[in-house]
Design an enzyme around this catalytic site. Structure first.
Site, PDB file in Angstrom:
ATOM      1  N   SER A 386       0.851  -1.189   0.000  1.00  0.00           N
ATOM      2  CA  SER A 386       0.000   0.000   0.000  1.00  0.00           C
ATOM      3  C   SER A 386       0.893   1.247   0.000  1.00  0.00           C
ATOM      4  O   SER A 386       1.678   1.425  -0.928  1.00  0.00           O
ATOM      5  CB  SER A 386      -0.951  -0.039   1.200  1.00  0.00           C
ATOM      6  OG  SER A 386      -2.022   0.848   1.012  1.00  0.00           O
ATOM      7  N   HIS A 498      -7.700  -5.483  -1.495  1.00  0.00           N
ATOM      8  CA  HIS A 498      -6.542  -4.842  -0.867  1.00  0.00           C
ATOM      9  C   HIS A 498      -6.050  -5.592   0.370  1.00  0.00           C
ATOM     10  O   HIS A 498      -4.909  -5.417   0.796  1.00  0.00           O
ATOM     11  CB  HIS A 498      -6.927  -3.403  -0.487  1.00  0.00           C
ATOM     12  CG  HIS A 498      -5.773  -2.503  -0.190  1.00  0.00           C
ATOM     13  ND1 HIS A 498      -4.868  -2.099  -1.155  1.00  0.00           N
ATOM     14  CD2 HIS A 498      -5.373  -1.896   0.960  1.00  0.00           C
ATOM     15  CE1 HIS A 498      -3.971  -1.300  -0.616  1.00  0.00           C
ATOM     16  NE2 HIS A 498      -4.241  -1.159   0.667  1.00  0.00           N
TER      17      HIS A 498
END
Length: 529
Positions: A386, A498
């Site tokens: 991320s 994610h």
């Protein structure tokens, strides 16, 4: 005709998608009351173009408090408005919703005082945008101005630590009132640790209840206030439950050792804390060396960078790090500026300025670790996910020091992130405006602007259903590197979002971990598993 077009979606709202959920459109979470007899239909109490969450009953059962979030205007989207929430109150039998707060920032996790006259909640007033530390607030159910109870306490309320174990930090606990209403129990993040504290409701004084080099990620208080149950983890313990006897002195009794049999035959690595310069301050990190029985002499090392960036590494069990250490690779992980747990100035230091102070800290972190010895400087790697993936892409575009890199669910282009990420547009306030008005600002902070300088072999790991950092971020960086003839590989995981490393399908998680160990093992020369 309807049969063949029923899958067409008409979108008029923003945000219109959410990672792990998909297209959200005009559907919103509402509060409902469900009778325990299992016969009556649920009674939906709320309505409106925003979400309602974390309902809490008043002590007399006559009202329900909840968080109102993701405000969505019907005409013009306002990213600043979308970052604001409120605490609402509604009669349990239904009726009008009263907003108790003043719409100044996020507000969540409401909990009634024992007398039902006050509500404690977590939130902030966005003084530093998303980089503002959460505080404990109080508001009266009859109205009045909310009070920031911990305004003078320079640490974030809640568990801001990050790891890769399922269940830890998935749902934040509610504030817990003492039976006499004179204090509230909650979690505080501090220097890689998360403590249980007691906060006086008159003065805001924060007193420790349970501390130590560990992370307490959940807790509950007994009805009589004499005991607290805590869920905790540390670098050698994935997770266990203990009970605290709360008196003049706190006594702790461990109730579980759920992984004792599994871990008894394993050699786990114990982290070594160290510090390094961070501007005018000092930051901290940890070195996880391979167990001594597996290696001798200098080892390759991988610098891991956390996501967020407004979270923190710390005293939490991290499976990926232990796996790398078991393969003969030293793991270095640290909290550069932008991390939580070190005060408001530290976390807000990189707002709208990624790749500057944080990159300085990242390089200082590996320099300081190398100075402590035991690391082969010719075999350094870097990895992160991320925001950490952004920093990997950024680092290899600004230094050739690392011999191998892994960028997971990464960011390569701030301009494209603005419109494709589920909440990328919310960064508008941090950048000072939209990309079409200030393209140079977005371009300057985009790793793809420096892609021609990348020489480091790179593995990109990305989920195809990632809506937080869409897979197009990896695709464009991968394509550019391939056209430049660089050593780059892209691993795509279907039906994952994610959260692959934490809540992905088991065999996908195994595959990902094995790919990480293989990539670094082949390029840095680890011992393998």
């Amino acid at each position: 005709r309807e049969r063949y077009t029923e899958d067409v979606r008409r979108i008029t709202t923003l945000p219109f998608q959410e990672n792990g959920v998909g297209i959200i459109g005009d559907k919103f979470d509402q509060i409902a009351v469900i009778e325990l007899d299992g016969v009556q239909q649920p009674r939906i109490l709320t309505k409106g173009d925003f979400d309602h969450a974390r309902p809490a009953w008043s002590p007399d059962g006559r009202h329900i408090a909840f968080a109102i979030s993701r405000w969505q205007p019907s005409e013009t989207a306002d990213p600043e408005r979308m970052q604001i929430g409120d605490i609402g109150l509604i009669p349990a039998e239904g009726g009008a919703v009263r907003r108790l707060t003043k719409s100044v920032g996020p507000a969540y996790n409401p909990a009634f005082a024992p007398d039902g006259r006050t509500i404690a909640y977590i939130g902030h007033a966005r003084q530093h945008g998303d980089y503002t530390q959460p505080s404990l607030w109080l508001v009266g159910v009859q109205g009045g101005d909310p009070r920031d109870l911990t305004a003078r306490f320079d640490r974030p309320l809640g568990d801001e630590s990050i790891g890769d174990m399922v269940g830890q930090g998935q749902v934040t606990p509610l504030p817990a009132w003492a039976p006499d209403g004179r204090s509230v129990y909650y979690l505080v993040s501090d220097s890689g640790m998360t403590h249980l504290v007691r906060i006086a409701t008159d003065s805001g004084t924060v007193a420790p209840v349970a501390e130590g080099q560990r992370v307490i990620y959940s807790f509950s208080l007994s009805p009589d206030g004499r005991r607290a149950a805590i869920c905790h983890t540390d670098p050698l313990t994935p997770g266990d439950v203990s009970v605290l006897e709360l008196g003049r002195s706190v006594r702790e009794r461990r109730l579980t050792e759920v992984n004792r049999a599994l871990l008894s035959g394993m050699a786990l690595a114990t982290p070594e804390r160290y510090t390094f310069p961070s501007g005018d301050a000092t930051a901290e990190g940890w070195i996880l060396r391979p167990p001594e029985r597996r290696t001798a002499g200098n080892t390759p090392a991988v610098l891991e960078i956390h996501g967020g960036p407004m979270v923190m590494y710390g005293y939490r069990f991290f499976f990926e790090f232990q796996l790398l250490a078991a393969s003969g690779i030293t793991v270095v992980y640290a909290n550069p500026r932008g991390s939580m747990g070190y005060g408001q100035a530290f976390v807000a230091a990189i707002r709208g300025d990624w790749g500057n102070r944080d990159f300085q800290d990242v390089m200082n972190a590996i320099d300081a670790a190398v100075k402590r010895g035991g690391i082969d400087t010719s075999r350094l790697g870097i990895a992160g996910g991320s925001y950490g993936g952004f920093m990997v892409n950024w680092a290899i575009g600004h230094t050739d020091r690392f011999k191998a890199a892994i960028a997971m669910r990464s960011i390569s282009n701030q301009y494209s992130m603005f419109g494709t990420s589920d909440f990328g547009f919310a960064d508008l306030a941090d950048f000072g405006g939209p990309p079409w008005r200030m393209p140079d600002v977005y371009r300057k902070q985009s790793p793809i602007s420096y892609v021609e300088q990348v020489k480091t072999p790179l593995l990109m790991i990305h989920s195809e259903q990632d809506l937080r950092t869409p897979i197009s971020e990896a695709e464009q960086f991968y394509t550019a590197l391939k056209l430049l003839g660089r050593d780059v590989t892209l691993l795509r995981y279907p039906d994952e979002n994610h959260e692959l490393s934490r809540t992905g399908q088991p065999w996908h998680r195994v595959h990902r971990l094995e790919a990480i160990v293989r990539w670094f093992g082949r390029r840095l020369g680890g011992e393998g598993l």
